[in-house]
Motif scaffolding. Sequence first.
Motif, PDB file in Angstrom:
ATOM      1  N   TYR A 245       0.734  -1.217   0.030  1.00  0.00           N
ATOM      2  CA  TYR A 245       0.067   0.057   0.172  1.00  0.00           C
ATOM      3  C   TYR A 245       0.731   1.356  -0.098  1.00  0.00           C
ATOM      4  O   TYR A 245       1.716   1.405   0.802  1.00  0.00           O
ATOM      5  CB  TYR A 245      -0.812   0.024   1.191  1.00  0.00           C
ATOM      6  N   LEU A 316     -10.742   2.922  12.471  1.00  0.00           N
ATOM      7  CA  LEU A 316     -10.175   1.977  11.446  1.00  0.00           C
ATOM      8  C   LEU A 316     -10.459   0.587  11.529  1.00  0.00           C
ATOM      9  O   LEU A 316     -10.178  -0.001  12.725  1.00  0.00           O
ATOM     10  CB  LEU A 316      -8.703   2.360  11.133  1.00  0.00           C
ATOM     11  N   ASP A 320      -7.405  -1.209   6.660  1.00  0.00           N
ATOM     12  CA  ASP A 320      -7.144   0.189   6.987  1.00  0.00           C
ATOM     13  C   ASP A 320      -6.134   0.262   8.068  1.00  0.00           C
ATOM     14  O   ASP A 320      -5.275   1.270   8.062  1.00  0.00           O
ATOM     15  CB  ASP A 320      -8.229   1.025   7.131  1.00  0.00           C
ATOM     16  N   HIS A 323      -2.820  -0.317   6.581  1.00  0.00           N
ATOM     17  CA  HIS A 323      -2.400   0.567   5.673  1.00  0.00           C
ATOM     18  C   HIS A 323      -1.928   2.203   6.244  1.00  0.00           C
ATOM     19  O   HIS A 323      -1.110   2.588   5.907  1.00  0.00           O
ATOM     20  CB  HIS A 323      -3.830   1.175   4.753  1.00  0.00           C
ATOM     21  N   MET A 324      -2.701   2.076   7.433  1.00  0.00           N
ATOM     22  CA  MET A 324      -2.204   3.268   8.167  1.00  0.00           C
ATOM     23  C   MET A 324      -0.686   3.246   8.640  1.00  0.00           C
ATOM     24  O   MET A 324      -0.052   4.367   8.645  1.00  0.00           O
ATOM     25  CB  MET A 324      -3.381   3.402   9.217  1.00  0.00           C
TER      26      MET A 324
ATOM     27  N   ARG B  20     -12.853   9.917   2.184  1.00  0.00           N
ATOM     28  CA  ARG B  20     -11.931   9.658   3.445  1.00  0.00           C
ATOM     29  C   ARG B  20     -10.471   9.827   3.192  1.00  0.00           C
ATOM     30  O   ARG B  20     -10.131  10.256   2.213  1.00  0.00           O
ATOM     31  CB  ARG B  20     -11.871   7.912   3.410  1.00  0.00           C
ATOM     32  N   PHE B  21      -9.707   9.980   4.521  1.00  0.00           N
ATOM     33  CA  PHE B  21      -8.340  10.433   4.439  1.00  0.00           C
ATOM     34  C   PHE B  21      -7.784   9.452   3.288  1.00  0.00           C
ATOM     35  O   PHE B  21      -6.773  10.062   2.577  1.00  0.00           O
ATOM     36  CB  PHE B  21      -7.775   9.979   5.862  1.00  0.00           C
ATOM     37  N   PHE B  22      -7.782   8.293   3.459  1.00  0.00           N
ATOM     38  CA  PHE B  22      -7.068   7.274   2.287  1.00  0.00           C
ATOM     39  C   PHE B  22      -7.332   7.918   0.887  1.00  0.00           C
ATOM     40  O   PHE B  22      -6.737   7.382  -0.047  1.00  0.00           O
ATOM     41  CB  PHE B  22      -7.310   6.035   2.592  1.00  0.00           C
TER      42      PHE B  22
END
Lengths: 429, 402
Positions: A245, A316, A320, A323-324, B20-22
Amino acid sequence: MKVLMFGWEFPPHISGGLGTACYGLVKGLAHHNQDIIFVVPKLWGDEEPLADFVNASDVSIDYRERKFKKIWKNLTYLEVSSFLVPYLGPEEYKKFTDYAIHDRTDVDESIFTTKYEFSGKYGKNLMEEVSRYALTAAQIARDRDDFEIIHAHDWLSFPAGIAAKEISGKPLVAHVHATEFDRSGQSVNQPVFDIEKAGMEAADHVLAVSQLTKNIIINKYGIPPEKVSVLHNAVLDASIIKSNYNKKVPEKIVTFLGRITFQKGPEYFVEAAKKVLDRDPNVRFVMAGSGDLLNRMIDRVAELRMASKFHFTGFLKGDDVDHMYAISDVYVMPSVSEPFGISPLEAVRHNTPVIISKQSGVAEVLVNAIKIDFWDIDAMADSIFALLHYDGISRMFKEMGSQELKKLKWEHVAAKLVTVYEKTLSTRP
Amino acid sequence: MRTICFYFQVHQPYRLKPYRFFDIGEDHYYWDDFLNRSVIRKVAQKCYLPMNALLLELIQKHHGAFKVTFSFSGTFMDQLEAYAPDVLESFQRLVATGQVELLNETYGHSLAALKSKEEFAGMVKQHQDKIKQLFNGYQPKVFRNTELIYSDKIGAMVADLGYKGILTEGAKHVLGWKSPNYVYQNSINPDLKVLLKNFRLSDDIAFRFSNKTWEDYPLTTDKFINWINAIPQSEQVLNLFMDYETFGEHQWAETGIFDFMRALPEAVLKHTNFGFSTPSEVIHKVPAVSPIHVPIPISWADEERDLTAWLGNDLQDEAFDRLYELEAMVKKTKDPDLMRDWNYLQTSDHFYYMCTKFFSDGDIHSYFSPYDTPYDAFINYMNVLSDFVLRVKGKVKELEKA
């Protein structure tokens, strides 16, 4: 050794860190060929067969047993007099208390049915479930005498541990993963505190997830130091996670990930962000998670006029979260009080350098991280700036952090736990 | 000549999708097509189509004695073209009768008048062009600013653009003892006439019509005629300004709002000495009595009739300032996609959703908001804006290289 263990949840059905820690511990004990009877309020059937699982919802209680009634009598007060559920916002809390005050006339009649369907969650019937769980524990302890020691995780299962000890006469180890002081700061909920204290006092030995937690146990609960051992958590998998990602913004990303509550210190992260952005506008800050302080944080970010560089993701889930971590250049955990705190270790697995507060248990095991006082926003801003701009230090943390992680194994933790069991059994009067 | 001036505001914003932030840096499409289309179609069925049909019927029936005025936001017209050409056509038929006046406003239904004269003038020009294009070369002569926001300065700015008149709220704190039922003039430039909304009689229809706890419920045509007749003879103009969605959307058909409107023109013409006019007719015929002083901007929103529905809390001010600091850069790009998004991002509704006046006017705010809380609205908007900033900066860099 055969251990009768009481937990509250077990992977894959978990809602907190407790389930993950129990899983790691059971896995580590299995590695050392220890036999475990693991009791949870509710089994889902897809748990990994690491232990002899007992579903408390399946246990029939013989309520003619006099001793049980005595245990029950000691517990009922808790249910009726306390309205506490962890992780509830004020509104939900009110709903819950309304329910408890007005709708709970049925307790005495319904409670002596033979079976009880636990939800195993942190819901509105939590206190009822906690006390009912204790009754079930008594029945289990009477039915099975193939164990030598009892091990109870956190206050939710302390009444169960105490009941099992009363019935069987076997020694009890109380394992503290978090205290009421971590969850609520100075405004502790008395009923929960009372259960925690009773559990630790009834126990033959107490385990704390960090020295920090041990200090709280000694100072706030009055438990003698020699009765408490520190047993740090570990990681299940220390391998580095390579993510495909990619981040889509040119700026570097600094992340806070966790519940946005008093305990996690989100406001210090916000203030430090302002200091960094004043110096270097080419950074984005992300606050991931939700909680009762979320709106206050949004207000503050708007007030500081930095909302185009400070983002909120909400809660989240699943990928996600990975990913973060993957797109973060710095991970910050500014917890005000964190018994352990596993998330920085997850960040390290993603090769992200971390800044952690000295008020966290994980600071005791992770050497290659920047450690600051949660309230010291200048130091926090300095460290963020340094990790973003001085490649040498962040590269070093990345390399050494991953090395360090490999030493944090549940097998080692379990080995230490076995010695605690042995000591507890041998020093019994 | 005593006259009633009916003006209906027709506006729909381009609502943002959950962004969203993403998505920042990756997804450059911001608009919730499904939601926007659904709203237009729903309101078309409940309000635009039946009310347009009714107005056409009334105009034809009264042979020039009944007139109305519309102002369409640019974002509304764009959505009609995309989602409801049938509605657009029915508006065009109404305008073609010659008994319907159209006003100018800012294309993006923006708050630009408060921030940038250049952006404001640009948006007005764009709106003129759009009206011309859709309505057979029509050229409005009277102006109405977003949410009837008005101040002395805004009036002077509008006069500079060549307009002879402007509409605004007859706010109590501005009028004091004075009546809204006269024509006034701008205090800086007396060439600009100012028409004030009679908020009591307007809101009796727009807000209170179906309110069963209102002491005057139910509102009948007879009752309304009595109130009109109670207006002192010297007072010339009754300005009834309201959202067009009042008819069928805010007040459902079941409340009898259509029947009320069907009967009203005839009753007015028969039982009062009022007729119907459009703003430009009023401005042409009725002299101004005095200047009106409005040093601080007013609007037609909420109890306060000020700007606090859109600006003033930290969320709104932060979003607003971050948006307008981009103006020079966006204009430099001359990129049509960026210009369109820039336009739609300025729509006042985005800031309205961030309003935190929960307890007094929160009800009506939450009715119009697609978000659960002002905080959600803020986060979503800022995520979108962050992506927009990246695109604008990227484009500027690209141009500098070339």
